[in-house]
Design an enzyme around this catalytic site. Structure first.
Site, PDB file in Angstrom:
ATOM      1  CB  THR A   5      28.130  41.645 -41.936  1.00 16.22           C
ATOM      2  OG1 THR A   5      26.968  40.815 -41.939  1.00 16.22           O
ATOM      3  CG2 THR A   5      28.567  41.886 -40.530  1.00 16.22           C
ATOM      4  CD  GLU A   8      29.408  39.040 -38.346  1.00 16.78           C
ATOM      5  OE1 GLU A   8      30.468  39.663 -38.510  1.00 16.78           O
ATOM      6  OE2 GLU A   8      28.740  38.555 -39.282  1.00 16.78           O
ATOM      7  CE  LYS A  23      35.094  22.071 -44.425  1.00 16.57           C
ATOM      8  NZ  LYS A  23      34.649  23.397 -44.904  1.00 16.57           N
ATOM      9  CD1 TRP A  44      38.557  19.404 -42.696  1.00 13.30           C
ATOM     10  CD2 TRP A  44      38.850  21.399 -41.740  1.00 13.30           C
ATOM     11  NE1 TRP A  44      37.401  19.717 -42.060  1.00 13.30           N
ATOM     12  CE2 TRP A  44      37.536  20.939 -41.451  1.00 13.30           C
ATOM     13  CE3 TRP A  44      39.252  22.641 -41.249  1.00 13.30           C
ATOM     14  CZ2 TRP A  44      36.641  21.666 -40.694  1.00 13.30           C
ATOM     15  CZ3 TRP A  44      38.362  23.375 -40.485  1.00 13.30           C
ATOM     16  CH2 TRP A  44      37.056  22.896 -40.215  1.00 13.30           C
TER      17      TRP A  44
END
Lengths: 554, 554
Positions: B185, B330, B439, B444
């Site tokens: 990746t 992944e 944040k 959030w």
């Protein structure tokens, strides 16, 4: 070098958890033994399944313990599938159609800690409970109001057990090779033998049968498994449906044409599965009342060869795609499913129809081959026929408690007991049972082919062909015939009828006319009995065999 | 107690063996780097793959060794997939679009014994070969006539290697957890990290993606994977196609609209997959020449969110069913695929369209949840958004050679780096990247939501929102804007534009107008660079923060 992927085992409980999380409001609808239709969701099923796991734990059921069921296809049976396996115990589905002493033998051999039963089977349980010393208690799958009055020792009420528990139960994680289910096969000889499924085999099998060429199951399906949950897990559908979020419709005890048709229509069923016999009942009911299917699209028919006329009727008159399937308890059970390939679109209708009569191609995971009497692989040409051997991660390695010894052939292949051909496209056609094939001088003769030819003669009512001992050829075919009433038919006429239809060395060595042929309890021709009856039969050709002679092998 | 099923491992070679036995004459069609279309069958592919396994063995490739590829989607790449994994070695697909020194780093880190390359990439190999000391030889995937003239040390010819070998090679049986493939990746920070797939993860992933709600792949499919085989195994399609006997159509280097369209039509393609960009090229070509699809039915689009207008065009103008997919290297890579459930047939067209914009439901095997900053699970209500964590048998446990340490969260969950919502039906919607979310005081704020609103203002050309340090709230949103040419737009006007569209405490604390925003090499907005540029930016609200103040949280 090992890969670096998560070590997540394939466990049965994860199927229901998946359905709860991603298909929480999809329905499970059941006709019940008590009468009414029951309806709830995967989320509710999961919640009750966790209560059930707590109840069974409280009763002392431990990982590895067997819990038996005598039950129809329904929501409580579904809950038992997942609670028992999910907690690491083994769900043992018992066929209630067996004789009570067979059931007692099976429950005893399995050492079932508890047996859960639908109230329909209370009289059966009453009869056999005393003989099942090993069973600690009998759980009636109903509520207090419907508890049977039968005299059953240690009788418990399923709904009371659940009501007493919380739904706080975390499914344990364990080796995916752990046993999850047990199902006995009732062989024609010897005691029933147990097939012990694992979590791995059950989940892999469930994945594969949902594929488009198999049952084509998805969150757009409403599936009614007619094939019983006591018969090889209803072909795996109760596991495959939550995996994809399909609506499940359980017929309970209502296996007559009228009851099934009603559920097909009210629950908008578009997928189903069952043996040919039940489809006869459905078609009869529909014809009688001039009915049509509104939503049904595809059905998998297996358990026995589906009569060509039934495939045609379902296809042409009702627009249903019929898929022949083949498998056995030892295979979890799916081995092959018949689905045409893209290239078959080019076939003429009659050729496509003939293709649909075959048992189909193996799903991925199942490998198969046909071998001769010496175990040598035969060509996949659609003509050579031999013993069918199979291999795969959901096929039995040995029976429960080593019953019957090692069943496998060299290389780890399981002999199915079926004889068939495999064509170049991988389609299997079952042509005979291994024990019915006639082994003549190292070559095989199909008893079914010879029977089908005889049945084509207008004077023949029923015909059977068996192998009879022969001093030179080991076995030679003997044709046993029931004439039609009034038919004047001779041995010579029948033998002449075979000419040009089979190779000369396939011709039966003799013909015997009888009043009737022996049948099993389920109406099938009993070749076992027939072979017993004719085991000392002296073929006319046997006497001449002192002089070497070679039947022409045209 | 363990089950008594056969101990048959899930191995990659069994996929191709299955295709050979049961779909032997099904085609694999490839546009080649040399130019012409190549065409053969699964049976021939299997035969050449066995030769290749003999050739690699003769070259000294051992179980566990890595073999690299720099190649398009084509039949030789397909053969390498199966030969290398089948013999117990590891196929390492390298992205040829990376910079040469990145590729040299990756090949060195993986310690590739050999690297096989399409002739297109000969100049690239020439440039980097010297830096790859570990590579013993470079195999040009072509015949003698097309061998590149480039100066490459230990250069071998693929077709010559195959021609020298017999097809006698028995695929070995080994632990299904053995490594089968390796893919790096390219993270935005740090060195590329290798994901090491196993035979088990690869086969399970292949099974699940064929299901009707996923790619719906069968022996009736002709599938053209546009997504490259060097990019997470073309989303698993080269494994799934032989599993079900689908026809495979490989585009080779021809990824322009005209070349792809031609293959769709000539090879009667009905399934495809790719990133949004290639579909833009196809649609442009089709519009320009007023073309229609004759056979294409369904496409899976992933890698980036598919623009709503593209879904609409494919759906409404061309009759193609578009399925949004989501995953990552992944995850092998499939996590979710968007497929409507039966109940969604009742939705109004606009609601169905909006549902199709979500990333979809997890396939069985993938479990997911969203959590807040403290790791607490958030509700699956389609509104709460949080860090997306995933778990399953084809999800990474750790990176190759322990690079980056343990990536997992408590309970074994993998953090995807994405932020999203999950609705009650299990549909995921990606709303942000974890590192881009702002944040603010433990709550959030979605940067993407704020950007989308700004982009809706007629005076805005491009907008980005990033979190900037704030003494009281940790972070507060800063809006960075490029005005349209000639637009007279003020800070106050833009802030007023947000009113009524978001909660008050989501309002950006400041607006900065710039000439241009930073972008990555692939044209994506680089928030990493932007955050770097504004890391010391003093928000006007920061000064006032000495006096406690509580932005209303409407």
């Amino acid at each position: 070098m090992l890969g670096l992927m998560m070590d997540e085992p394939l466990l049965v409980a994860s199927l229901l958890r998946h359905a709860d999380r991603y298909h929480g409001d999809t329905e499970i609808v059941s006709r019940t033994a008590e009468g009414p239709i029951h309806r709830y969701t995967y989320r509710q099923a999961h919640e009750r399944t966790r209560r059930l796991a707590n109840a069974l734990t409280r009763l002392g059921v431990k990982p590895g313990d067997r819990v038996g069921t005598l039950a129809w296809n329904g929501f409580r049976h579904f809950e038992l599938y997942f609670a028992v396996s999910g907690m690491g115990s083994v769900i043992h589905t018992i066929n209630p159609r067996l004789f009570p002493d067979q059931i007692a033998y099976i429950a005893g051999h399995a050492e079932d800690a508890y047996v859960c039963f639908d109230i329909t089977f209370a009289p059966l349980v009453e009869k056999m409970a005393a003989a099942c010393k090993v069973v600690k208690g009998w759980i009636a799958m109903t509520d207090r109001a419907h508890m049977p009055a039968a005299r059953i020792p240690n009788l418990l009420c399923y709904e009371e057990l659940l009501a007493a528990e919380s739904d706080g139960f975390d499914w344990p994680t364990f080796d995916e090779n752990t046993a999850s289910g047990l199902c006995y096969t009732s062989g024609t000889t010897g005691n029933p033998k147990g097939v012990l499924f694992s979590h791995r085999s059950t989940v892999l099998h469930a994945c594969v049968i949902t594929m488009p060429d198999a049952t084509d199951l998805s969150s757009r399906s409403s599936i009614l498994p007619i094939v019983p949950m006591f018969h090889v897990n209803a072909w795996g559908i109760p596991y495959a449906a939550p995996l994809v979020g399909a609506k499940l419709v359980f017929p309970g005890p209502g296996l007559d044409g009228a009851s099934l048709y009603e559920l097909f229509e009210t629950e908008k069923v578009n997928r189903s599965s069952g043996v040919p016999t039940v489809w006869l009942g459905i078609l009869h009911h529909m014809k009688q009342h001039n009915l049509r299917f509104s939503t049904l699209e595809k059905v998998v028919i297996g358990g026995a060869a589906c009569p060509p006329a039934m495939i045609r009727t379902l296809n042409e008159d009702y627009g249903i795609r019929v898929q022949h399937g083949w498998g056995m308890t030892e295979m979890s059970p799916i081995g092959t499913i018949n689905s045409p390939k893209l290239k078959h679109d080019a076939l003429a209708p009659q050729e496509r129809f003939e293709l649909s009569l075959k048992q189909g191609r193996p799903v991925f995971g199942v490998d198969m081959k046909i071998v001769d009497g010496e175990g040598k692989e035969l060509p996949r040409d659609g003509k050579a026929f031999g013993d069918l051997l199979v291999k795969g991660p959901w096929i039995v390695r040995e029976y429960f408690r080593g019953e019957g010894g090692n069943p496998l052939r060299p290389g780890g292949w399981f002999p199915t007991g079926d004889v068939g051909t495999i064509d170049p496209d991988g389609y299997l056609q079952i042509t005979d049972r291994s024990k019915d094939v006639i082994k003549s001088g190292g070559e095989w003769i199909s008893s079914i082919d010879l029977e089908n030819i005889a049945m084509g003669h207008p004077g023949v009512m029923e015909a059977a062909v068996i192998g009879v001992r022969h001093p030179k050829w080991d076995e030679r075919p003997l044709l046993v015939v029931v004439k039609k009433a009034g038919a004047l038919l001779t041995r010579e006429e029948l033998l002449a009828f075979y000419e040009g239809k089979v190779a000369k060395w396939w011709l039966p060595d003799d013909v015997v006319f009888v009043e009737q042929l022996p049948h099993t309890a389920t109406g099938k021709l009993s070749k076992l009995t027939l072979r017993e009856q004719f085991k000392d039969y002296a073929l006319p050709t046997a006497a001449a065999s002192a002089i070497p002679r070679d039947p022409a092998r045209a």
